[in-house]
Design an enzyme around this catalytic site. Structure first.
Site, short mmCIF file in Angstrom:
data_model
loop_
_atom_site.label_atom_id
_atom_site.label_comp_id
_atom_site.label_asym_id
_atom_site.label_seq_id
_atom_site.Cartn_x
_atom_site.Cartn_y
_atom_site.Cartn_z
N HIS A 198 -29.02 56.58 -28.28
CA HIS A 198 -29.36 55.88 -26.88
C HIS A 198 -28.28 54.33 -28.00
O HIS A 198 -27.79 54.03 -26.82
CB HIS A 198 -30.20 55.42 -26.96
CG HIS A 198 -31.54 56.30 -26.04
ND1 HIS A 198 -32.15 57.10 -27.04
CD2 HIS A 198 -31.21 57.01 -25.32
CE1 HIS A 198 -33.09 57.67 -26.19
NE2 HIS A 198 -32.50 57.70 -25.14
N LYS A 253 -44.47 61.48 -17.45
CA LYS A 253 -45.51 61.98 -18.87
C LYS A 253 -45.96 61.10 -20.00
O LYS A 253 -46.03 59.75 -19.42
CB LYS A 253 -43.92 62.44 -19.74
CG LYS A 253 -42.74 61.62 -19.53
CD LYS A 253 -41.84 62.34 -19.64
CE LYS A 253 -40.16 61.14 -18.94
NZ LYS A 253 -38.90 61.55 -19.13
N ARG A 268 -24.73 63.80 -22.38
CA ARG A 268 -24.37 64.68 -23.68
C ARG A 268 -24.28 66.07 -22.80
O ARG A 268 -22.24 66.06 -22.78
CB ARG A 268 -26.08 64.96 -24.37
CG ARG A 268 -26.42 63.48 -24.19
CD ARG A 268 -27.70 63.26 -25.17
NE ARG A 268 -28.50 63.98 -23.95
CZ ARG A 268 -29.82 64.43 -23.76
NH1 ARG A 268 -30.36 63.69 -24.69
NH2 ARG A 268 -30.44 64.27 -23.32
N SER A 283 -35.03 62.34 -27.65
CA SER A 283 -35.98 61.65 -28.20
C SER A 283 -37.46 63.57 -28.08
O SER A 283 -37.59 63.04 -29.18
CB SER A 283 -36.55 60.58 -26.94
OG SER A 283 -35.85 59.22 -27.16
O1 PNS Z 1 -35.54 58.23 -19.87
P1 PNS Z 1 -35.52 59.02 -18.36
O2 PNS Z 1 -36.84 58.68 -18.66
O3 PNS Z 1 -34.58 60.46 -18.33
O4 PNS Z 1 -35.35 57.57 -17.17
C1 PNS Z 1 -35.07 58.23 -16.24
C2 PNS Z 1 -35.23 56.98 -15.34
C3 PNS Z 1 -35.83 55.88 -15.51
C4 PNS Z 1 -33.99 55.77 -15.55
C5 PNS Z 1 -35.43 56.95 -13.62
O5 PNS Z 1 -36.44 58.59 -13.76
C6 PNS Z 1 -35.89 56.16 -12.82
O6 PNS Z 1 -35.03 55.41 -12.71
N1 PNS Z 1 -37.55 56.06 -12.47
C7 PNS Z 1 -37.46 54.60 -12.26
C8 PNS Z 1 -38.03 55.69 -10.51
C9 PNS Z 1 -37.18 55.63 -9.29
O7 PNS Z 1 -36.00 54.47 -9.39
N2 PNS Z 1 -36.92 57.15 -9.11
C10 PNS Z 1 -35.73 57.20 -8.22
C11 PNS Z 1 -34.30 57.56 -9.02
S1 PNS Z 1 -34.07 58.39 -8.60
#
Ligand code: PNS
Length: 166
Positions: free
Chosen positions: A19, A43, A92, A130
């Site tokens: 990150h 989660k 990645r 993570s």
């Molecule tokens: O680190 P992560 O868990 O892969 O991040 C995921 C994240 C936070 C980018 C994604 O879950 C998100 O943007 N959530 C916010 C809700 C949202 O906008 N959902 C629709 C996305 S298509």
């Protein structure tokens, strides 16, 4: 360089060196980078939102154009509120691609003006996640070099019995 604010969203539970590598790369490409921690995770996180924000702030304190924030709800709405035109995500391995493609296209459907830009971390960080970092520490294994030193310390505090095994 035109003034572009980029949002780097994620769970960051906790931030890894992968990150951090991405934040550094993004901060050189865009005028302002906001690391945005999602607060309404489905989660169960290991670190609270404030712990994650605090760690992110510490490891990015020397980066003048980087700030840390939290968001809930839809990412596109948050980006609009921040007047950000770009979302930054890391890819990645090939396995990330499907999930990232789906999210990028869905976000584009929700807001056609918002672009998602993908960057690759340095090769040495390609295998870090993570989830794996937490698993290793949980079982008493070493994570030196995978996460910033401060995060390694915080992980050991979360699993004191496991770090005694070393
Ligand atoms: O680190 P992560 O868990 O892969 O991040 C995921 C994240 C936070 C980018 C994604 O879950 C998100 O943007 N959530 C916010 C809700 C949202 O906008 N959902 C629709 C996305 S298509």
């Amino acid at each position: 360089m035109s003034e572009v604010t980029v949002i780097y969203p994620g769970s960051f539970d906790p931030i890894t060196n992968g990150h951090l590598d991405l934040i550094q790369r993004g901060s050189h490409l865009f005028s302002r980078l906001i690391v945005a921690v999602l607060t309404n995770l489905e989660k169960e996180p290991l670190f609270s939102v404030s712990e994650r924000v605090e760690m992110l702030e510490s490891v990015t304190e020397d980066m003048a154009n980087v700030s840390v924030d939290t968001f809930s709800g839809l990412l596109v709405d948050y980006a609009r509120r921040k007047r950000a035109g770009v979302i930054l995500r890391g890819v990645r391995a090939f396995s990330d691609y499907e999930y990232e493609l789906q999210m990028a296209l869905m976000n584009r459907k929700l807001d056609s003006k918002l672009e998602t830009v993908f960057l690759m971390p340095a090769g040495e960080f390609l295998y870090i996640s993570s989830r794996l970092v937490k698993e290793i520490v949980h079982h008493g294994g070493p994570v030196t070099g995978l996460v910033p030193a401060l995060v390694e310390e915080r992980l050991k505090q979360k699993f004191p019995a496991a770090s005694d095994k070393r």
